[in-house]
Design an enzyme around this catalytic site. Sequence first.
Site, PDB file in Angstrom:
ATOM      1  CE1 TYR A 155      -3.643   2.571   0.604  1.00  0.00           C
ATOM      2  CE2 TYR A 155      -2.405   3.243   2.550  1.00  0.00           C
ATOM      3  CZ  TYR A 155      -3.433   3.462   1.639  1.00  0.00           C
ATOM      4  OH  TYR A 155      -4.241   4.560   1.785  1.00  0.00           O
ATOM      5  CG  ASP A 250       5.888   3.795   0.814  1.00  0.00           C
ATOM      6  OD1 ASP A 250       6.185   4.463   1.830  1.00  0.00           O
ATOM      7  OD2 ASP A 250       4.724   3.637   0.409  1.00  0.00           O
ATOM      8  CE  LYS A 282       0.995   4.883   8.307  1.00  0.00           C
ATOM      9  NZ  LYS A 282       1.070   4.272   7.001  1.00  0.00           N
TER      10      LYS A 282
HETATM   11  C1  LIG Z   1       0.431   4.739   5.664  1.00  0.00           C
HETATM   12  C2  LIG Z   1       1.185   4.496   4.421  1.00  0.00           C
HETATM   13  C3  LIG Z   1       1.107   5.361   3.319  1.00  0.00           C
HETATM   14  C4  LIG Z   1       0.121   6.504   3.249  1.00  0.00           C
HETATM   15  O1  LIG Z   1       0.335   7.454   4.222  1.00  0.00           O
HETATM   16  P1  LIG Z   1      -0.886   8.445   4.628  1.00  0.00           P
HETATM   17  O2  LIG Z   1      -0.245   9.425   5.545  1.00  0.00           O
HETATM   18  O3  LIG Z   1      -1.921   7.576   5.267  1.00  0.00           O
HETATM   19  O4  LIG Z   1      -1.371   9.060   3.357  1.00  0.00           O
HETATM   20  C5  LIG Z   1       1.953   5.149   2.254  1.00  0.00           C
HETATM   21  N1  LIG Z   1       2.805   4.112   2.242  1.00  0.00           N
HETATM   22  C6  LIG Z   1       2.891   3.250   3.272  1.00  0.00           C
HETATM   23  C7  LIG Z   1       3.881   2.143   3.216  1.00  0.00           C
HETATM   24  C8  LIG Z   1       2.075   3.401   4.383  1.00  0.00           C
HETATM   25  O5  LIG Z   1       2.137   2.503   5.374  1.00  0.00           O
END
Ligand SMILES: *Cc1c(COP(=O)(O)O)cnc(C)c1O
Length: 454
Positions: A155, A250, A282
């Site tokens: 994701y 990511d 995060k």
């Molecule tokens: C949470 C997450 C996102 C998206 O971040 P948001 O702040 O919720 O838009 C993108 N990539 C990864 C791996 C994530 O865990």
Amino acid sequence: MAAVTSLDASPAQNTSASTDLFARALKVTPGGVNSPVRAFRAVGGTPRFMARAAGPYLYDVDGNEYVDLVCSWGPMILGHAHPAVVEAVQRAVTAGTSYGTPCVPEVELGVEIVDRTPVDQVRLVSSGTEATMSAIRLARGFTGRELVVKFAGCYHGHVDSLLASAGSGVATFALPGTPGVPIGSTADTIVLPYNDEAAVRETFTSHGDRIACVITEAAAGNMGAVAPVEGFNAALSSLCREHGALFVSDEVMTGFRVGRRGYWGLDGAVEGWVPDLMTFGKVMGGGFPAAAFGGRRDVMAYLAPEGPVYQAGTLSGNPIAATAGLTTLRLATDEVYARLDQVAATVMGLVHEALSAAGVPHVVQAAGNLFSAFFVDPGEVPVVRSFADANRQQLHQFRAFFHAMLEAGVYLPPSAFEAWFVSASHDDRAVDVIASALPKAAAAAAAARPEGTG
Ligand SMILES: *Cc1c(COP(=O)(O)O)cnc(C)c1O
């Protein structure tokens, strides 16, 4: 003279205030929530509305206490309402909440990120979605190519081009995973099975000169915790280099959580490779909306105002968010990471023990200090390596397990496809609550029947 244990004696939780709030929320917001997984659709029941949090605990509007194993989906590595973070934020707020000009905390946060990671430069944004969206745009602008390779089960936020599912096994040009995303938006996205190096090689053989980038979670945490097999990220990095594509790692979830330098510190730093672009979020926001993307200087130079690729944000580098993130990172010392690893290992052991004792087939696995229990048969799936593996779970067992844990005061992610998160504030008392909740929850999972759950 029956000795009544506290678990047996505990009455069902009062959830009337949450139930009322949910009814009000449903009137003004689709599904009653502002992000889908919070709605408990995967597990059934009414979401708990939180009123307060401190250390490892959440407190809902009915006054129930929960040991938190979600930690706001990652950010709260120090625990909730850490006094030093609260104090720094309070001080920052009195100096104004947004200037629309450059400011001190955003520079210091940028320096801290560059110091901890292999990126030369960063650009701050407000969400992980923005970070990956911008990184993809930059990769396409820099390479002059259009194709993006991603992996099933990874994701990257709700970016149009990354909300794609795939056919099984073979390289497929993706179809949108949701209505509202035009076919054109995902037509240039190729979705491959995670941890399948051969599929990536094949794709580069057929489309190598059209691929702008490969984007992957540094370790997958959005289908449960699924670590890359040894050498997988390194192979992605070298295939990209060979074909003139960019490797986008990511680390929105793993960055600054699984270690000082994120997941890259556990593999790239050891194996000697560096992503071309990285995304963060995060933890680096300390519970506020802050995220970033960064990478090689020559690639980042393509970004406006230095280069032609446009990207901007009214609240990017917001002083309050940057202060919260910076304070969190400065407190995230080696001791903090050691504590996270230790708590994660303890809880994993307890979960494995309880599920084994109840005879529930499962695999508990980790990616750094992210971990999760998969309700799969270890005879068939000894290690979960891909989304297809994760999909072999007995979801009704997870549902029963989740609700029994919730009733006993442990807040798990309300989905079998999410990693579990601990914080450095998870102390012996918090771990004890988890330990005493587990036997009943494991028994509930053992007793669950697919059609018998609500
Ligand atoms: C949470 C997450 C996102 C998206 O971040 P948001 O702040 O919720 O838009 C993108 N990539 C990864 C791996 C994530 O865990």
